[in-house]
Design a protein around this motif. Sequence first.
Motif, short mmCIF file in Angstrom:
data_model
loop_
_atom_site.label_atom_id
_atom_site.label_comp_id
_atom_site.label_asym_id
_atom_site.label_seq_id
_atom_site.Cartn_x
_atom_site.Cartn_y
_atom_site.Cartn_z
N GLN A 86 -2.18 4.69 6.73
CA GLN A 86 -2.65 3.68 5.79
C GLN A 86 -2.82 2.33 6.49
OE1 GLN A 86 0.53 4.02 2.97
NE2 GLN A 86 -0.65 5.30 1.56
N ALA A 87 -1.85 1.97 7.32
CA ALA A 87 -1.91 0.67 8.00
C ALA A 87 -3.12 0.57 8.92
CB ALA A 87 -0.63 0.45 8.80
N ILE A 88 -3.49 1.67 9.56
CA ILE A 88 -4.67 1.66 10.44
C ILE A 88 -5.93 1.40 9.61
CG2 ILE A 88 -6.10 3.13 11.90
CD1 ILE A 88 -3.44 4.40 12.88
N GLY A 89 -6.00 2.01 8.43
CA GLY A 89 -7.11 1.73 7.52
C GLY A 89 -7.11 0.30 7.04
N VAL A 90 -5.91 -0.24 6.79
CA VAL A 90 -5.77 -1.64 6.37
C VAL A 90 -6.33 -2.57 7.44
CG1 VAL A 90 -4.09 -3.50 5.97
CG2 VAL A 90 -3.83 -1.29 4.80
N TYR A 127 -7.68 1.92 3.96
CA TYR A 127 -8.90 1.11 4.04
C TYR A 127 -9.32 0.65 2.64
CZ TYR A 127 -13.88 0.12 4.98
OH TYR A 127 -15.11 -0.46 5.06
N ARG A 128 -9.39 1.60 1.72
CA ARG A 128 -9.80 1.26 0.35
C ARG A 128 -8.75 0.41 -0.36
NH1 ARG A 128 -9.46 5.41 -2.31
NH2 ARG A 128 -9.00 7.05 -0.81
N ALA A 129 -7.47 0.68 -0.08
CA ALA A 129 -6.40 -0.10 -0.71
C ALA A 129 -6.46 -1.56 -0.29
CB ALA A 129 -5.05 0.50 -0.35
N ALA A 130 -6.69 -1.80 0.99
CA ALA A 130 -6.77 -3.18 1.49
C ALA A 130 -7.93 -3.92 0.86
CB ALA A 130 -6.88 -3.19 3.00
N GLN A 131 -9.05 -3.26 0.68
CA GLN A 131 -10.20 -3.90 0.03
C GLN A 131 -9.84 -4.35 -1.38
OE1 GLN A 131 -12.99 -0.63 0.59
NE2 GLN A 131 -14.13 -1.83 2.11
N THR A 132 -9.02 -3.55 -2.07
CA THR A 132 -8.57 -3.90 -3.42
C THR A 132 -7.59 -5.06 -3.38
OG1 THR A 132 -8.87 -1.63 -4.19
CG2 THR A 132 -7.42 -3.05 -5.49
N LEU A 133 -6.64 -5.00 -2.43
CA LEU A 133 -5.59 -6.02 -2.37
C LEU A 133 -6.12 -7.40 -2.01
CD1 LEU A 133 -2.59 -4.21 -0.58
CD2 LEU A 133 -2.86 -4.71 -3.01
N LEU A 134 -7.18 -7.47 -1.25
CA LEU A 134 -7.69 -8.76 -0.79
C LEU A 134 -8.03 -9.70 -1.94
CD1 LEU A 134 -9.87 -7.83 2.31
CD2 LEU A 134 -7.79 -9.22 2.26
N ALA A 135 -8.41 -9.13 -3.08
CA ALA A 135 -8.74 -9.97 -4.24
C ALA A 135 -7.52 -10.76 -4.73
CB ALA A 135 -9.30 -9.10 -5.36
N ALA A 136 -6.32 -10.24 -4.47
CA ALA A 136 -5.08 -10.92 -4.89
C ALA A 136 -4.60 -11.92 -3.86
CB ALA A 136 -4.00 -9.88 -5.18
N VAL A 181 0.88 -1.17 0.00
CA VAL A 181 0.00 0.00 0.00
C VAL A 181 0.91 1.22 0.00
CG1 VAL A 181 -1.75 1.30 1.24
CG2 VAL A 181 -1.83 -1.21 1.23
N ILE A 182 0.85 2.02 -1.04
CA ILE A 182 1.81 3.11 -1.21
C ILE A 182 1.08 4.38 -1.63
CG2 ILE A 182 2.25 2.53 -3.64
CD1 ILE A 182 5.00 3.63 -1.20
N GLY A 183 1.58 5.53 -1.20
CA GLY A 183 1.02 6.81 -1.62
C GLY A 183 1.17 6.98 -3.12
N ILE A 231 0.94 -7.59 4.09
CA ILE A 231 0.83 -6.27 3.48
C ILE A 231 1.83 -5.34 4.14
CG2 ILE A 231 -0.64 -4.23 3.18
CD1 ILE A 231 -3.04 -6.09 3.04
N PHE A 232 2.59 -4.62 3.31
CA PHE A 232 3.48 -3.57 3.80
C PHE A 232 2.85 -2.23 3.44
CE2 PHE A 232 7.03 -0.56 3.32
CZ PHE A 232 7.60 -0.67 4.58
N ALA A 233 2.54 -1.43 4.46
CA ALA A 233 1.90 -0.12 4.25
C ALA A 233 2.95 0.97 4.40
CB ALA A 233 0.77 0.09 5.25
#
Length: 319
Positions: A240-244, A219-228, A181-183, A233-235
Motif C-alpha cells: 500500500q505504501a508503495i502505491g501511496v 495508490y487509490r487510497a492516497a488519491q482519496t486521502l489527499l482531499a483531507a 490506509v488500511i485493508g 500517512i500511515f499505511a
Amino acid sequence: MPKDPVTRNDVAEYAGVSTAVVSYVVNEGPRKVAPETRQRVLDAIRALGYRPNATARALRMGTTRTFGLITPDGGNPLFAELAKAIDREAAARGYVVLQTSADGDPVTERAKIAELLTRQVSGLVLVAPTADPSLDDVEVPVIAINRVLPTVSSVRPAYREGARAGVDHLISHGHRVIGLVIGGAGHPERELGWRDALAAAGLQEGPIARTTFSRDGGYRAAQTLLAAEPTAIFASSDLQAIGVLRALHEAGVRVPEDVAVVAFDGTPETEYTWPPLTVVRQPVELVAREAVRRLIDGEDAMEALTVPTELILRRSCGC
C-alpha cells in the motif's frame, strides 16, 4: 440413521485436552504427553470407539519430515520472505516444506489443507488463515502465523504496539493530521494502534481510506486521502505504501516535506523506494524460527505467542 463418526474433537472434549494432544497420543509424537494425560486420552478413545483415518494412522512425525505451508498470497513480498525463512528453519532441522497459496478464500484453504494431508505432511503452517480453516479432522500439529485460532498454537507480531510506535514517531515529527490506509476488513489491530497513538497525544483521528492490501489499493487510497490534506500517512502494508508514494509523486506532493509516510511490514523492497520508506518491521526470522520450533519441539499447551516489531527509520518520515 447412521451414527456420525467420532472425531478428534469428541475425544479431546471427553478427555479434557486439546485436539493437538489427542493427535500426539494417536501418532506417538512429535511431542511428549504426560503419562496421566496420555491415559485419559486412551480411555476416551476406547470409551468413544474413536478410529483415526488411514492417513493419520500412517503418519508418524519423522517419517515424512515434511511440512505443509499455506499462505494467503504467494505474490506478496512479505509472505514470500516468510516462506523462505520457514523453509530455511525447517531445512536446518531436516524437514522440507511444501508451499501453496489459498488467496484468502476459505473454500480454497480447506481444499489445500486436505490435499496436503493426502501427501502425509508431518505438520501444517497456516499463514494468516481464514476465520474457518476447518481443522476438526486434522491430526497433525498445526501452527497459525499472524492470526490466533482457538484450537492450535500461534505466533504473531505485536501488530497494535507496532502500529502505535509508527504513528507515535510521526507525531514526534510534529504531525497532527495523520491519515490511515488500511485493508478493508483485515488487521484491525493496526488500526487500533493508529487510534491509540492519536488518542494518547490528544489528537483527532485523521482520515481513513479502506482498500486492498496492494500497490493499486494504496495508490487509490492516497488519491482519496489527499482531499483531507493530511501531513502524514500511515499505511498498513508495504505494498500500500508503495502505491501511496506513486500517487503523491503524481500529485506533486513531496515526501517527506509535504506528507510523511510510514508503512507496516518492512520487506526488503522498502529500502529501494524513493524516498526509502520508514517501516514497522515484522520479525520474519523470529516468527519462522518459533513456528518450526513449536511444530517439532513444542509443548502440549496451545499458547499464542506475540513477538515484538521493530521501527526502522529512513527518509520517508523526515528522519
